[in-house]
Design a protein around this motif. Structure first.
Motif, PDB file in Angstrom:
ATOM      1  N   ALA A   1      27.002  30.339  55.166  1.00  0.00           N
ATOM      2  CA  ALA A   1      27.710  30.636  53.861  1.00  0.00           C
ATOM      3  C   ALA A   1      27.492  29.264  53.175  1.00  0.00           C
ATOM      4  CB  ALA A   1      29.063  31.040  54.099  1.00  0.00           C
ATOM      5  N   HIS A   2      27.540  29.352  51.868  1.00  0.00           N
ATOM      6  CA  HIS A   2      27.619  28.213  51.185  1.00  0.00           C
ATOM      7  C   HIS A   2      28.965  27.666  51.121  1.00  0.00           C
ATOM      8  CE1 HIS A   2      27.861  25.837  47.039  1.00  0.00           C
ATOM      9  NE2 HIS A   2      26.700  25.656  47.321  1.00  0.00           N
ATOM     10  N   LEU A   3      29.060  26.309  50.860  1.00  0.00           N
ATOM     11  CA  LEU A   3      30.435  25.427  51.062  1.00  0.00           C
ATOM     12  C   LEU A   3      31.606  26.213  50.200  1.00  0.00           C
ATOM     13  CD1 LEU A   3      29.736  21.728  51.315  1.00  0.00           C
ATOM     14  CD2 LEU A   3      31.029  23.057  52.965  1.00  0.00           C
ATOM     15  N   SER A   4      31.059  26.798  48.904  1.00  0.00           N
ATOM     16  CA  SER A   4      32.090  27.313  47.943  1.00  0.00           C
ATOM     17  C   SER A   4      32.673  28.746  48.750  1.00  0.00           C
ATOM     18  CB  SER A   4      31.532  27.611  46.713  1.00  0.00           C
ATOM     19  OG  SER A   4      30.510  28.774  47.102  1.00  0.00           O
TER      20      SER A   4
ATOM     21  N   PHE B   1      29.158  29.295  59.736  1.00  0.00           N
ATOM     22  CA  PHE B   1      28.779  28.197  59.417  1.00  0.00           C
ATOM     23  C   PHE B   1      28.594  27.722  57.966  1.00  0.00           C
ATOM     24  CE2 PHE B   1      27.397  29.428  63.825  1.00  0.00           C
ATOM     25  CZ  PHE B   1      27.641  28.405  64.670  1.00  0.00           C
ATOM     26  N   PHE B   2      28.773  26.676  57.562  1.00  0.00           N
ATOM     27  CA  PHE B   2      28.966  26.133  56.184  1.00  0.00           C
ATOM     28  C   PHE B   2      28.123  24.828  56.228  1.00  0.00           C
ATOM     29  CE2 PHE B   2      33.021  28.133  56.748  1.00  0.00           C
ATOM     30  CZ  PHE B   2      32.964  29.375  55.563  1.00  0.00           C
TER      31      PHE B   2
ATOM     32  N   SER C   1      22.204  32.998  47.275  1.00  0.00           N
ATOM     33  CA  SER C   1      23.043  33.715  48.286  1.00  0.00           C
ATOM     34  C   SER C   1      24.379  32.772  48.589  1.00  0.00           C
ATOM     35  CB  SER C   1      22.116  33.929  49.673  1.00  0.00           C
ATOM     36  OG  SER C   1      21.751  32.393  50.118  1.00  0.00           O
ATOM     37  N   LEU C   2      25.209  33.497  48.617  1.00  0.00           N
ATOM     38  CA  LEU C   2      26.625  32.736  48.928  1.00  0.00           C
ATOM     39  C   LEU C   2      26.833  33.016  50.521  1.00  0.00           C
ATOM     40  CD1 LEU C   2      29.046  33.885  46.023  1.00  0.00           C
ATOM     41  CD2 LEU C   2      28.342  31.604  46.735  1.00  0.00           C
ATOM     42  N   LEU C   3      26.366  34.295  51.089  1.00  0.00           N
ATOM     43  CA  LEU C   3      26.414  34.399  52.489  1.00  0.00           C
ATOM     44  C   LEU C   3      25.305  35.035  53.035  1.00  0.00           C
ATOM     45  CD1 LEU C   3      28.735  34.771  54.995  1.00  0.00           C
ATOM     46  CD2 LEU C   3      29.159  36.931  54.032  1.00  0.00           C
TER      47      LEU C   3
END
Length: 289
Positions: free
Chosen positions: A161-164, A199-200, A211-213
């Motif tokens: 996933a993205h850190l956000s 994981f980030f 993609s956020l996830l």
């Protein structure tokens, strides 16, 4: 995390490896009565390939900097080179950034995000909440991320996933205002989704706009090493750009350069499952935007 999640095959002995993958399943039949005939069934195999491509970088440093340094510069440069190689691999596999042509063919598209069928991409704002978008389904029965993967006969083994997304997950609460994805307020958060690791990456390889996830059965994504990272110190080389212009002349400019090279290949065989034998719609990953 990409190399942690993907399945590592034995090292390659040549630039290309053929991987036979089952293309169709056998079927069994009941026999009618004591004298009924037993029916036959066939199994088909398809060839999938994995190709090793070269990844490299050269880091030049003036000799005067090395001479005047109070610490081991090479010891600091090598981990940074490894992080740069990892970021380049992740960006190529996920988003097709500078992806080799052979990887595009073997992954079924220019990165997993591009290769995923439209069915496997969801917009989280179309759902009532984030929990529903990831682990559940909408009221009309539209699958969330995990259910899209499971509908094709795969099991989600992890997510990137993205850190956000960390903040978005912390904000998912129950009716009493307690965070759903955190069970112990005293311990550091170990993010998991339905018991699978999340994981980030902090190397900037994740693109929030695309993609956020990304969740899926990661052992379906395979890679193999042809040559692990090797280093060579250059002292009298001429370094040129793509146009042939001299960028550095190490001997004339009193410089030393560290060259790192590795070769590896990625592939997504995407074999048929009992739940979905149609290649065009089957995919072991799902993406949330």
């Amino acid at each position: 995390p990409l190399l942690q999640l993907a399945r590592k095959l034995p090292n390659m002995s040549r630039a290309q490896r053929r991987m036979p993958v089952m293309g169709s399943f056998a079927s069994a039949y009941f026999v009618a009565g004591d004298t009924g005939l037993k029916q036959t069934s066939s199994v088909a195999w398809e060839n999938k390939y994995i190709d090793a491509e070269e990844l490299a970088v050269i880091v030049p440093i003036p000799e005067s900097v090395l001479d005047d340094s109070d610490f081991d510069i090479w010891a600091q440069i090598r981990p940074e080179i490894e992080r740069a190689l990892s970021k380049a691999i992740t960006a190529a596999v996920l988003y097709g950034t500078n992806i080799p042509a052979s990887w595009t063919t073997n992954l079924g598209g220019a990165g997993l995000v591009a290769a995923a069928p439209a069915l496997h991409k969801i917009v989280n704002t179309n759902y009532t909440d984030l929990y529903e978008a990831i682990l559940g389904e909408k009221g009309d029965g539209t699958d969330g991320v995990f259910m899209l993967v499971e509908a094709d006969g795969f099991n989600v083994t992890g997510s990137i996933a993205h850190l956000s997304m960390r903040g978005k997950l912390r904000n998912v609460r129950d009716t009493e205002g307690m965070p759903i994805f955190k069970t112990n307020m005293q311990d550091a958060t170990r993010y998991e989704l339905d018991g699978t690791p999340l994981f980030f990456p902090s190397d900037g390889s994740m693109v929030a706009a695309s993609s956020l996830l990304i969740s899926g059965q990661w052992d379906q994504l395979v890679y193999a090493m042809r040559q692990d990272i090797t280093y060579k110190v250059l002292t009298e080389s001429v370094i040129q750009d793509q146009s042939g212009n001299i960028v550095y002349n190490l001997a004339q400019q009193d410089m030393i350069a560290l060259r790192a090279v590795m070769r590896l290949g990625f592939s997504l065989p995407n074999p048929p499952t009992r739940e979905n034998e149609t290649d065009a719609s089957r995919f072991p990953f799902a993406i949330m935007t």
